[in-house]
Scaffold this motif. Structure first.
Motif, PDB file in Angstrom:
ATOM      1  N   ALA A 103       0.842  -1.200   0.000  1.00 18.91           N
ATOM      2  CA  ALA A 103       0.000   0.000   0.000  1.00 18.91           C
ATOM      3  C   ALA A 103       0.876   1.249   0.000  1.00 18.91           C
ATOM      4  O   ALA A 103       0.661   2.178  -0.782  1.00 18.91           O
ATOM      5  CB  ALA A 103      -0.930  -0.016   1.215  1.00 18.91           C
ATOM      6  N   VAL A 129      -2.746   6.064   2.854  1.00 18.44           N
ATOM      7  CA  VAL A 129      -3.324   4.789   3.279  1.00 18.44           C
ATOM      8  C   VAL A 129      -4.291   5.070   4.423  1.00 18.44           C
ATOM      9  O   VAL A 129      -3.914   5.676   5.432  1.00 18.44           O
ATOM     10  CB  VAL A 129      -2.231   3.791   3.717  1.00 18.44           C
ATOM     11  N   LEU A 169       3.793   2.678   8.072  1.00 19.75           N
ATOM     12  CA  LEU A 169       3.332   3.531   6.967  1.00 19.75           C
ATOM     13  C   LEU A 169       3.992   4.907   7.032  1.00 19.75           C
ATOM     14  O   LEU A 169       4.461   5.430   6.016  1.00 19.75           O
ATOM     15  CB  LEU A 169       1.807   3.675   7.018  1.00 19.75           C
ATOM     16  N   LEU A 184      -7.868  -2.691  -0.281  1.00 19.93           N
ATOM     17  CA  LEU A 184      -6.618  -3.210  -0.842  1.00 19.93           C
ATOM     18  C   LEU A 184      -6.683  -4.681  -1.245  1.00 19.93           C
ATOM     19  O   LEU A 184      -6.346  -5.037  -2.368  1.00 19.93           O
ATOM     20  CB  LEU A 184      -5.463  -3.017   0.163  1.00 19.93           C
TER      21      LEU A 184
END
Ligand code: BGC
Length: 359
Positions: free
Chosen positions: A81, A88, A121, A334
């Motif tokens: 991602a 995200v 992330l 996703l």
């Protein structure tokens, strides 16, 4: 479902390479389009415009327990991602991992699990949206399997106290972390009750995060239909979050969780359907011009029971409507069975969807 057959290793390398290029290949039209930001700080305006192309880690941390809905926020998926999208969105069911009492003390083991995902992330430099998702009792909806219920008089206080803790926990994280107060307020929260509760939650968030960008969306499942009812608190770091699954009979065909059956075989997108899709974005854009608060499309997706070619047309149409108005978006989702753009069994993209979203 269309899947291509390249090997897992090749697919992973290709995924990383695509992500690298995707970060640079933003079309001139998308770059040029901007929203009106007169009611927010330059920092939050930059966040809203930086969100661009995003994806939801759907059915993972907002399942009653991670794994209950068939997918986990595995490291490889988190990396995938982060390397292919600029944003995200991480839906989280905090309410089912917290004390049933008014204090809603969050289970530390679960919170650490969410930290892992968020920090991985943020390390990759993407924008991260963390929310409160599927606190079903808060909206008066039916409990999901393995979701516990609490005394009615602590339901709302728990929501505010969840935010007190989440905000404190993440107060020193990068400004690229965005808080979204609630996914799809609906039912008993429609209209004024949501305005009041959102204001209370924002007050506790601001005690520890005075300037972080916070997303608040309209009621009726974040539908632009309810924008006229939304009263945002006086605060210069807000972004309005809306969802679009228009037309619903196409995007939700074949789903089993609604009381009425949703027939399959619904096509998309004829002129009337395209008009309906465009109307959503025109409403969001008009609201932005009227308020000076930027908007973000937090979810859109078309269930896998629909025809792939039609889903591709739909995805591309919605993406274009958003991008031509400078509205960032996040695909739902996703790697799960609603409309995953990545197939875990094949260890590969669902290539037509990937192209519709990222090429
Ligand atoms: C819900 C999902 C659902 C999706 C499409 C999301 O907000 O969390 O469970 O699949 O909307 O209806």
């Amino acid at each position: 479902m269309w899947l291509n057959t390249r090997g897992a290793r090749g697919a992973r390398l290709a995924a990383l390479a695509c992500g690298w290029f995707a970060a640079w290949l933003i079309t001139p039209a998308a770059l040029a389009a901007t929203q009106d930001c007169r009611a927010v700080t330059p920092e939050t305006c930059a966040v809203a415009h930086g969100l661009r192309r995003g994806v939801n880690l759907g059915n993972m941390l907002e399942a009653p327990r991670e794994g209950d809905w068939g997918v986990r926020a595995e490291r490889a998926l988190v990396e995938l991602a982060a390397s292919n999208f600029q944003t995200v969105r991480v839906p989280v069911r905090w309410s089912n991992h917290a004390a049933p009492t008014a204090d809603a003390t969050i289970d530390e083991g679960f919170a650490r699990r969410v930290d892992e995902v968020i920090d991985a992330l943020l390390r990759r430099g993407v924008y991260v949206i963390v929310n409160v998702h599927h606190y079903t009792q808060l909206v008066g909806g039916g409990r999901h399997n393995r979701e516990f219920s609490v005394e009615p008089d602590v339901v709302d206080t728990r929501f505010v106290n969840l935010w007190r803790q989440v905000a404190l926990r993440y107060q020193n994280r990068s400004p690229k972390l965005i808080f979204e107060l609630l996914n799809e307020p609906n039912g008993r929260l429609d209209g004024e009750p949501w305005n009041k509760l959102a204001a209370q939650a924002l007050t506790v968030v601001r005690q520890t995060n005075p300037t972080r960008s916070v997303m608040i969306g309209p009621s009726y499942w974040n539908n632009v239909r309810d924008l006229p009812l939304l009263r945002l608190p006086a605060d210069r770091n807000l972004v309005m979050s809306f969802h679009s699954y228009e037309p619903d009979d196409f995007t939700h065909q074949g789903i089993t969780w609604r009381p009425r059956p949703m027939p399959t075989g619904i096509a998309c997108c004829d002129a009337r359907q395209k008009q309906g899709i465009a109307r959503v974005f025109e409403t969001a854009a008009q609201w932005n011009r009227a308020t000076g608060v930027p908007a973000h499309l937090g979810e859109f997706g078309a269930h896998s029971a629909g025809d792939m070619a039609a889903r591709v047309t739909w995805a591309r149409t919605v993406r274009d409507e958003a991008e031509q108005r400078g509205i960032g978006w996040a695909w739902w989702e996703l790697a799960s069975d609603f409309s995953g753009v990545w197939s875990p069994p094949a260890r590969d993209w669902v290539e037509p969807l990937r192209r519709a979203l990222l090429d």
